[in-house]
Write an enzyme that holds these catalytic residues in place. Structure first.
Site, PDB file in Angstrom:
ATOM      1  N   TYR A 275      -9.728   0.767  11.280  1.00 21.13           N
ATOM      2  CA  TYR A 275     -11.027   1.149  10.693  1.00 21.13           C
ATOM      3  C   TYR A 275     -11.523   0.153   9.653  1.00 21.13           C
ATOM      4  CZ  TYR A 275      -7.455   3.451   7.766  1.00 21.13           C
ATOM      5  OH  TYR A 275      -6.326   3.726   7.033  1.00 21.13           O
ATOM      6  N   LYS A 276     -10.729  -0.928   9.388  1.00 13.62           N
ATOM      7  CA  LYS A 276     -11.194  -1.921   8.403  1.00 13.62           C
ATOM      8  C   LYS A 276     -11.912  -3.044   9.152  1.00 13.62           C
ATOM      9  CE  LYS A 276      -7.104  -0.984   5.516  1.00 13.62           C
ATOM     10  NZ  LYS A 276      -7.675  -0.191   4.427  1.00 13.62           N
TER      11      LYS A 276
ATOM     12  N   PHE B  99       0.885  -1.163   0.000  1.00 13.02           N
ATOM     13  CA  PHE B  99       0.000   0.000   0.000  1.00 13.02           C
ATOM     14  C   PHE B  99       0.929   1.221   0.000  1.00 13.02           C
ATOM     15  CE2 PHE B  99      -2.495   3.329   2.003  1.00 13.02           C
ATOM     16  CZ  PHE B  99      -3.668   3.252   1.286  1.00 13.02           C
TER      17      PHE B  99
ATOM     18  N   ARG C 253     -12.600  -4.881  -6.071  1.00 16.67           N
ATOM     19  CA  ARG C 253     -12.233  -5.494  -4.796  1.00 16.67           C
ATOM     20  C   ARG C 253     -13.472  -5.733  -3.946  1.00 16.67           C
ATOM     21  NH1 ARG C 253      -7.974  -2.870  -0.857  1.00 16.67           N
ATOM     22  NH2 ARG C 253      -9.731  -1.441  -0.663  1.00 16.67           N
TER      23      ARG C 253
ATOM     24  N   ASP D 169       2.834  -4.879   8.440  1.00 14.44           N
ATOM     25  CA  ASP D 169       1.630  -4.063   8.417  1.00 14.44           C
ATOM     26  C   ASP D 169       0.447  -5.034   8.358  1.00 14.44           C
ATOM     27  OD1 ASP D 169      -0.606  -2.542   7.700  1.00 14.44           O
ATOM     28  OD2 ASP D 169       0.579  -1.109   6.539  1.00 14.44           O
TER      29      ASP D 169
HETATM   30  C1  LIG Z   1      -1.764  -1.773   4.203  1.00 14.38           C
HETATM   31  C2  LIG Z   1      -2.199  -0.393   4.575  1.00 14.38           C
HETATM   32  N1  LIG Z   1      -1.386   0.383   5.314  1.00 14.38           N
HETATM   33  C3  LIG Z   1      -1.754   1.630   5.661  1.00 14.38           C
HETATM   34  C4  LIG Z   1      -2.962   2.157   5.271  1.00 14.38           C
HETATM   35  C5  LIG Z   1      -3.408   3.542   5.595  1.00 14.38           C
HETATM   36  O1  LIG Z   1      -2.627   4.217   6.474  1.00 14.38           O
HETATM   37  P1  LIG Z   1      -3.230   5.448   7.290  1.00 14.38           P
HETATM   38  O2  LIG Z   1      -4.058   4.851   8.403  1.00 14.38           O
HETATM   39  O3  LIG Z   1      -2.059   6.180   7.760  1.00 14.38           O
HETATM   40  O4  LIG Z   1      -4.081   6.233   6.355  1.00 14.38           O
HETATM   41  C6  LIG Z   1      -3.835   1.375   4.500  1.00 14.38           C
HETATM   42  C7  LIG Z   1      -5.146   1.944   4.079  1.00 14.38           C
HETATM   43  O5  LIG Z   1      -5.921   1.399   3.380  1.00 14.38           O
HETATM   44  C8  LIG Z   1      -3.441   0.080   4.146  1.00 14.38           C
HETATM   45  O6  LIG Z   1      -4.231  -0.671   3.385  1.00 14.38           O
END
Ligand SMILES: Cc1ncc(COP(=O)(O)O)c(C=O)c1O
Length: 391
Positions: A220-221, A126, A366, A195
């Site tokens: 938030y997911k 990402f 998706r 991550d």
């Molecule tokens: C793998 C991954 N890392 C990080 C983020 C987003 O990071 P942030 O919370 O800083 O916007 C996402 C957002 O979809 C993501 O899919």
């Protein structure tokens, strides 16, 4: 009833997690398959947030920092996330965004590995992780090398300082082997940061089992913490005393209210904090985490695999022009990505017909399958509507 409809009804009837759906405030006219971007709202959350605003803030006001437990919320909520990612209690803290926590983890890891100058970054990452790693590299005098996760073992050498990986690829839904990749990095003397944004809450994750150095992720997911919910930072217990994070602020000071001019880091996981915590978002997340009480994560995984497999089968039969780019079985997270012509337009039509997924350029549709609230009948109906649109 068609064979697929019969099977969907049977699978829903036998689903041990089916009752969890009632915990969520879902629109009956919508098939929501975007929990891998923004999880749905648990029904009890608005009342809890109203209490945070009207009583805790409105009445208790500043007293809530101490009497209402606001001050310790980042560590306390971290301890609620710990079992979902296999972290040790007292080694997860919640606050800031995932991007900020990626920065915190990369710089901290580089500082633990003096004399090594290369950061390996998942080439399929990402984007934010890549951008942040690049900036952290410039600040620490390291270089960056993008590498596909499966090629990490062959790329590691005595220069590798840190490896930054995604547990589940946000585009394809591929689940990477945390055990194998972490062990390879450790054999080469490198630190690993995972991550977990697309795996925590979607499948069982065990960072302790695999000896992971650092983990970060958003809430938030699949954790349903709400828009902009704060992220988490987790660290292996034996590394905590060595942690020298780059964003130490007054809230990670050993004695914050001494207002000392000199910075001395706290001893516990509070040393990974920075400034004033996002109390309203944190306590929204805290309430949302109640939906996990009593959930068996292996049952969750079993349902997720069944749901995604069933969806792929329905698509093959009803919308064969769309082809899955998501691996099968154990190598899959909890999403299915389909490649098709005019994907952006197809997704717009799906959404207008009540099937909410998302589009990733150039050609991917998706669909996130959230085992706590997605039904097999939803998977079938989504494939039927997709088939009608493509036809
Ligand atoms: C793998 C991954 N890392 C990080 C983020 C987003 O990071 P942030 O919370 O800083 O916007 C996402 C957002 O979809 C993501 O899919």
């Amino acid at each position: 009833m068609s064979d697929l409809a019969e099977r969907a009804a049977k699978l829903d009837a036998g689903d041990p997690l089916a009752g969890r759906r009632d915990l969520f405030d879902l629109d009956d006219g919508v098939i929501y398959l975007d929990g891998n971007s923004l999880g749905a709202l648990p029904r009890h959350v608005p009342a809890r947030v109203a209490d945070v605003l009207t009583r805790q803030w409105g009445r208790l006001c500043i007293r809530s920092w101490t009497e209402g437990g606001w001050w310790d919320a980042p560590e306390r909520i971290g301890d609620r996330i710990a079992p979902l990612i296999g972290a040790a209690p007292g080694h997860v803290v919640v606050g800031d965004s995932t991007s900020v926590n990626v920065f915190r983890a990369v710089v901290s890891a580089v500082r633990m590995n003096p004399g090594r100058s290369e950061i390996l970054v998942d080439a399929t990452t990402f984007p934010t992780d890549g951008y942040i790693a690049e900036s952290a590299a410039r600040l620490t005098g390291c270089s960056i090398r993008p590498v596909n996760p499966q090629h990490v073992p062959d790329t590691l050498d005595s220069h590798t300082s840190v490896v930054l990986l995604n547990h589940v690829d946000y585009r394809s839904g591929r689940l990477h082997d945390m055990g194998v990749l972490t062990a390879a990095a450790h054999d080469a003397g490198a630190r690993v940061i995972w991550d977990l944004s697309h795996s925590a809450g979607a499948l069982p994750v065990d960072i302790s089992l695999h000896n992971v150095d650092f983990a970060v992720g958003c809430t938030y997911k699949y954790l349903n913490g709400g828009p902009g919910a704060p992220a988490y930072f987790a660290i292996r217990p034996d590394l905590l005393p060595l942690l020298d994070q780059p964003l130490g602020g007054w809230c990670s000071h050993r004695d914050p209210f001494a207002m000392d001019a000199e910075y001395v880091a706290a001893e516990g996981i509070a040393k990974a904090r920075a400034g004033t915590p996002e109390i309203v978002s944190l306590l929204t997340l805290d309430a949302a985490l109640d939906v996990w009480d009593g959930v068996d994560l292996h049952q969750l995984r079993a349902k997720s695999l069944q749901l995604t497999e069933f969806f792929v089968e329905c698509v093959q039969e009803l919308a064969p022009a769309a082809t899955s780019v998501t691996p099968q079985g154990d190598e899959r997270g909890s999403q299915v990505s389909l490649s098709c012509v005019d994907a952006s337009d197809v997704m717009a039509q799906l959404i207008s017909r009540g099937v909410v997924g998302d589009h990733r350029p150039p050609d991917l549709l998706r669909f996130g399958f959230t085992p706590l609230y997605t039904r097999f009948v939803d998977a079938l109906r989504a494939a039927e509507i997709l088939g009608e649109i493509i036809a």
